[in-house]
Structures are given as C-alpha cells and as structure tokens.
Scaffold this motif. Structure first.
Motif, PDB file in Angstrom:
ATOM      1  N   ASP A  92       0.809  -1.113   0.011  1.00  0.00           N
ATOM      2  CA  ASP A  92       0.007   0.166   0.176  1.00  0.00           C
ATOM      3  C   ASP A  92       1.239   1.140   0.037  1.00  0.00           C
ATOM      4  O   ASP A  92       1.403   1.616   1.047  1.00  0.00           O
ATOM      5  CB  ASP A  92      -0.964  -0.032   1.072  1.00  0.00           C
ATOM      6  N   ARG A  93       0.969   1.716  -1.246  1.00  0.00           N
ATOM      7  CA  ARG A  93       1.793   3.165  -1.186  1.00  0.00           C
ATOM      8  C   ARG A  93       1.409   4.230  -0.424  1.00  0.00           C
ATOM      9  O   ARG A  93       2.181   5.262  -0.250  1.00  0.00           O
ATOM     10  CB  ARG A  93       2.215   3.512  -2.737  1.00  0.00           C
ATOM     11  N   ARG A  94       0.171   4.083   0.044  1.00  0.00           N
ATOM     12  CA  ARG A  94      -0.225   5.269   0.918  1.00  0.00           C
ATOM     13  C   ARG A  94       0.107   4.865   2.429  1.00  0.00           C
ATOM     14  O   ARG A  94      -0.153   5.883   3.293  1.00  0.00           O
ATOM     15  CB  ARG A  94      -1.724   5.553   0.666  1.00  0.00           C
ATOM     16  N   SER A  95       0.546   3.907   2.852  1.00  0.00           N
ATOM     17  CA  SER A  95       0.727   3.532   4.131  1.00  0.00           C
ATOM     18  C   SER A  95       2.365   3.354   4.438  1.00  0.00           C
ATOM     19  O   SER A  95       3.212   3.329   3.367  1.00  0.00           O
ATOM     20  CB  SER A  95       0.165   2.262   4.520  1.00  0.00           C
ATOM     21  N   LEU A  96       2.714   3.201   5.554  1.00  0.00           N
ATOM     22  CA  LEU A  96       3.978   2.854   5.915  1.00  0.00           C
ATOM     23  C   LEU A  96       4.119   2.076   7.216  1.00  0.00           C
ATOM     24  O   LEU A  96       3.196   1.927   7.961  1.00  0.00           O
ATOM     25  CB  LEU A  96       4.792   4.222   6.017  1.00  0.00           C
ATOM     26  N   TYR A  97       5.410   1.800   7.475  1.00  0.00           N
ATOM     27  CA  TYR A  97       5.797   1.164   8.706  1.00  0.00           C
ATOM     28  C   TYR A  97       6.757   1.545   9.543  1.00  0.00           C
ATOM     29  O   TYR A  97       7.371   2.651   8.947  1.00  0.00           O
ATOM     30  CB  TYR A  97       6.243  -0.073   8.405  1.00  0.00           C
ATOM     31  N   LEU A  98       6.785   1.541  10.988  1.00  0.00           N
ATOM     32  CA  LEU A  98       7.753   2.149  11.681  1.00  0.00           C
ATOM     33  C   LEU A  98       8.508   1.279  12.070  1.00  0.00           C
ATOM     34  O   LEU A  98       7.992  -0.015  12.522  1.00  0.00           O
ATOM     35  CB  LEU A  98       6.883   3.239  12.886  1.00  0.00           C
ATOM     36  N   GLU A  99       9.835   1.503  12.019  1.00  0.00           N
ATOM     37  CA  GLU A  99      10.901   0.236  12.543  1.00  0.00           C
ATOM     38  C   GLU A  99      12.051   1.147  13.107  1.00  0.00           C
ATOM     39  O   GLU A  99      12.203   2.346  12.752  1.00  0.00           O
ATOM     40  CB  GLU A  99      11.247  -0.282  11.104  1.00  0.00           C
ATOM     41  N   LEU A 100      12.908   0.455  14.016  1.00  0.00           N
ATOM     42  CA  LEU A 100      13.967   1.228  14.586  1.00  0.00           C
ATOM     43  C   LEU A 100      14.945   1.237  13.710  1.00  0.00           C
ATOM     44  O   LEU A 100      15.227   0.370  12.616  1.00  0.00           O
ATOM     45  CB  LEU A 100      14.505   0.032  15.867  1.00  0.00           C
ATOM     46  N   SER A 101      15.608   2.394  13.843  1.00  0.00           N
ATOM     47  CA  SER A 101      16.849   2.565  12.942  1.00  0.00           C
ATOM     48  C   SER A 101      18.105   1.919  13.687  1.00  0.00           C
ATOM     49  O   SER A 101      17.953   1.495  14.715  1.00  0.00           O
ATOM     50  CB  SER A 101      17.016   4.124  12.927  1.00  0.00           C
ATOM     51  N   PRO A 102      19.134   1.961  12.876  1.00  0.00           N
ATOM     52  CA  PRO A 102      20.297   1.611  13.649  1.00  0.00           C
ATOM     53  C   PRO A 102      20.541   2.014  14.965  1.00  0.00           C
ATOM     54  O   PRO A 102      21.154   1.510  16.078  1.00  0.00           O
ATOM     55  CB  PRO A 102      21.404   1.824  12.621  1.00  0.00           C
ATOM     56  N   LYS A 103      20.323   3.398  15.064  1.00  0.00           N
ATOM     57  CA  LYS A 103      20.840   4.005  16.168  1.00  0.00           C
ATOM     58  C   LYS A 103      19.620   3.838  17.442  1.00  0.00           C
ATOM     59  O   LYS A 103      19.708   3.624  18.535  1.00  0.00           O
ATOM     60  CB  LYS A 103      20.513   5.825  16.042  1.00  0.00           C
ATOM     61  N   GLY A 104      18.218   3.705  16.753  1.00  0.00           N
ATOM     62  CA  GLY A 104      17.287   3.022  17.650  1.00  0.00           C
ATOM     63  C   GLY A 104      17.758   1.519  18.257  1.00  0.00           C
ATOM     64  O   GLY A 104      17.274   1.270  19.471  1.00  0.00           O
ATOM     65  N   ASN A 105      18.096   0.777  17.315  1.00  0.00           N
ATOM     66  CA  ASN A 105      18.514  -0.479  17.867  1.00  0.00           C
ATOM     67  C   ASN A 105      19.470  -0.458  18.943  1.00  0.00           C
ATOM     68  O   ASN A 105      19.805  -1.007  20.088  1.00  0.00           O
ATOM     69  CB  ASN A 105      18.833  -1.438  16.657  1.00  0.00           C
ATOM     70  N   GLU A 106      20.738   0.481  18.718  1.00  0.00           N
ATOM     71  CA  GLU A 106      21.579   0.463  19.831  1.00  0.00           C
ATOM     72  C   GLU A 106      21.025   1.106  20.930  1.00  0.00           C
ATOM     73  O   GLU A 106      21.403   0.482  22.056  1.00  0.00           O
ATOM     74  CB  GLU A 106      22.577   1.638  19.241  1.00  0.00           C
ATOM     75  N   VAL A 107      20.079   1.955  21.065  1.00  0.00           N
ATOM     76  CA  VAL A 107      19.578   2.417  22.201  1.00  0.00           C
ATOM     77  C   VAL A 107      18.687   1.559  22.992  1.00  0.00           C
ATOM     78  O   VAL A 107      18.863   1.192  24.149  1.00  0.00           O
ATOM     79  CB  VAL A 107      18.700   3.750  22.062  1.00  0.00           C
ATOM     80  N   MET A 108      18.023   0.785  22.077  1.00  0.00           N
ATOM     81  CA  MET A 108      17.376  -0.361  22.977  1.00  0.00           C
ATOM     82  C   MET A 108      18.075  -1.642  23.430  1.00  0.00           C
ATOM     83  O   MET A 108      17.844  -1.806  24.706  1.00  0.00           O
ATOM     84  CB  MET A 108      16.150  -0.880  21.730  1.00  0.00           C
ATOM     85  N   GLU A 109      19.205  -1.725  22.749  1.00  0.00           N
ATOM     86  CA  GLU A 109      19.947  -2.639  23.126  1.00  0.00           C
ATOM     87  C   GLU A 109      20.668  -2.155  24.415  1.00  0.00           C
ATOM     88  O   GLU A 109      20.748  -2.966  25.418  1.00  0.00           O
ATOM     89  CB  GLU A 109      21.119  -3.302  22.133  1.00  0.00           C
ATOM     90  N   SER A 110      21.222  -1.013  24.837  1.00  0.00           N
ATOM     91  CA  SER A 110      21.480  -0.518  25.717  1.00  0.00           C
ATOM     92  C   SER A 110      20.912  -0.487  26.935  1.00  0.00           C
ATOM     93  O   SER A 110      20.987  -0.910  28.038  1.00  0.00           O
ATOM     94  CB  SER A 110      22.050   0.857  25.611  1.00  0.00           C
ATOM     95  N   ILE A 111      19.417  -0.248  26.746  1.00  0.00           N
ATOM     96  CA  ILE A 111      18.274  -0.144  27.703  1.00  0.00           C
ATOM     97  C   ILE A 111      18.051  -1.601  28.207  1.00  0.00           C
ATOM     98  O   ILE A 111      17.939  -1.670  29.354  1.00  0.00           O
ATOM     99  CB  ILE A 111      17.181   0.419  27.148  1.00  0.00           C
ATOM    100  N   HIS A 112      18.012  -2.487  27.182  1.00  0.00           N
ATOM    101  CA  HIS A 112      17.766  -3.736  27.981  1.00  0.00           C
ATOM    102  C   HIS A 112      19.124  -4.268  28.685  1.00  0.00           C
ATOM    103  O   HIS A 112      18.736  -5.064  29.582  1.00  0.00           O
ATOM    104  CB  HIS A 112      17.351  -4.685  26.644  1.00  0.00           C
ATOM    105  N   ARG A 113      20.030  -4.156  28.259  1.00  0.00           N
ATOM    106  CA  ARG A 113      21.295  -4.516  28.905  1.00  0.00           C
ATOM    107  C   ARG A 113      21.594  -3.701  30.324  1.00  0.00           C
ATOM    108  O   ARG A 113      21.816  -4.634  31.301  1.00  0.00           O
ATOM    109  CB  ARG A 113      22.632  -4.149  28.018  1.00  0.00           C
ATOM    110  N   GLU A 114      21.125  -2.748  30.505  1.00  0.00           N
ATOM    111  CA  GLU A 114      21.122  -2.008  31.718  1.00  0.00           C
ATOM    112  C   GLU A 114      20.082  -2.479  32.699  1.00  0.00           C
ATOM    113  O   GLU A 114      20.195  -2.476  33.699  1.00  0.00           O
ATOM    114  CB  GLU A 114      21.223  -0.328  31.657  1.00  0.00           C
ATOM    115  N   PHE A 115      18.871  -2.717  32.119  1.00  0.00           N
ATOM    116  CA  PHE A 115      17.730  -3.000  33.033  1.00  0.00           C
ATOM    117  C   PHE A 115      17.987  -4.500  33.434  1.00  0.00           C
ATOM    118  O   PHE A 115      17.708  -4.861  34.662  1.00  0.00           O
ATOM    119  CB  PHE A 115      16.642  -3.122  31.985  1.00  0.00           C
ATOM    120  N   THR A 116      18.515  -5.320  32.723  1.00  0.00           N
ATOM    121  CA  THR A 116      18.808  -6.673  32.921  1.00  0.00           C
ATOM    122  C   THR A 116      19.799  -6.802  33.921  1.00  0.00           C
ATOM    123  O   THR A 116      19.793  -7.438  35.270  1.00  0.00           O
ATOM    124  CB  THR A 116      19.300  -7.574  31.802  1.00  0.00           C
TER     125      THR A 116
END
Length: 152
Positions: A92-116
């Motif tokens: 659907d060319r009128r629609s889109l998806y939201l996905e983590l960027s490489p920077k977003g992946n780095e941020v989430m990996e850091s958050i999960h590592r620190e939380f764990t």
C-alpha cells in the motif's frame, strides 16, 4: 458548611509491596526516558516498535490507546531524533511502517542491557530456586492483572 475530614489512603500488605515495586519500575522507566532524550510516551512507543519490529502508525496508536494524530507527532519526533525509520508499506503505497533505525537498535540494546543488569543486582540475594519462584509468581500475577483489567 460541613468540613470534610481528611483521610489518608494507604495500602498495606501485598498491595503496598506491589505498588512500591510498580512505582520503582516506573521511576526507572522515567530515568531511562530522560537519558534517551524522550518522554515517557515516546519511550512506550519506542519499546513497542522494538518489540514488534515493524508496526503501522494505526496499530501503534491502537496499542498505546492514542489517536493516529498523536502517533504521527510522536513518530515524527522519534524519526527526527534518528531512533525510528519510516519504511514504505510493500502492499500500500499510501501506508508505511515504523521500524527502529540503527541508532534506535543501539539505544534499545543499551536499555535492555542496563535493565537486565539492574534487575540482576536487585535480586542478587536470591538463590536460583528463589529467583525461579519469584519469576513464576511475577508472571502469574501479571497474567491475572491483565485478564482482570481487560488487557488480555
């Protein structure tokens, strides 16, 4: 006019402990958001995108209980910060998806590592069996709360 007596409302027992636990986790969530440069709602959106990998704004809005207009503003800010990418929808060319960027992946990996690490340190007084029992109890209570509050 009658003066209403002021009453303090204080939880006790398990309810007080559960409330203290939730408040401690919420305080940690707000600290994480602050350190990531986002607000609490943006962090919830970021966590959802990270969990499901790819999500439409409409589905994200439904999950967070927000309007698509609000999600548009949130996603725009996350995109501007370089944490999320907009990806064309293949069907659907009128629609889109939201996905983590490489920077977003780095941020989430850091958050999960620190939380764990924080949870590991916080439960270091428990032996393996106690930790397994505590984990099972948390999962059971979380499931019941979701079911009883209509989140299931």
């Amino acid at each position: 006019m009658a003066i209403q007596e002021r009453t303090s409302h204080i939880l006790t027992g398990f309810a007080a402990s559960a409330s203290a636990f939730v408040n401690a986790l919420d305080g940690n969530r707000l600290r994480i958001a602050r350190e990531a440069g986002v607000n609490g709602t943006e962090l919830r959106a970021l966590f959802r995108v990270a969990r499901v990998v790819s999500v439409t704004p409409k589905d994200l809005a439904a999950h967070l209980g927000m309007t698509t207009g609000a999600i548009t503003a949130i996603s725009r800010r996350l995109v501007d910060m370089g944490l999320v990418d907009r990806v064309d929808h293949p069907d659907d060319r009128r629609s889109l998806y939201l996905e983590l960027s490489p920077k977003g992946n780095e941020v989430m990996e850091s958050i999960h590592r620190e939380f764990t690490a924080m949870l590991s340190a916080s439960t270091s007084s428990l032996n393996a069996r106690q930790l397994a029992d505590f984990t099972a109890a948390l999962e059971s209570v979380a499931t019941e709360v979701r079911e009883r509050s209509g989140q299931a």
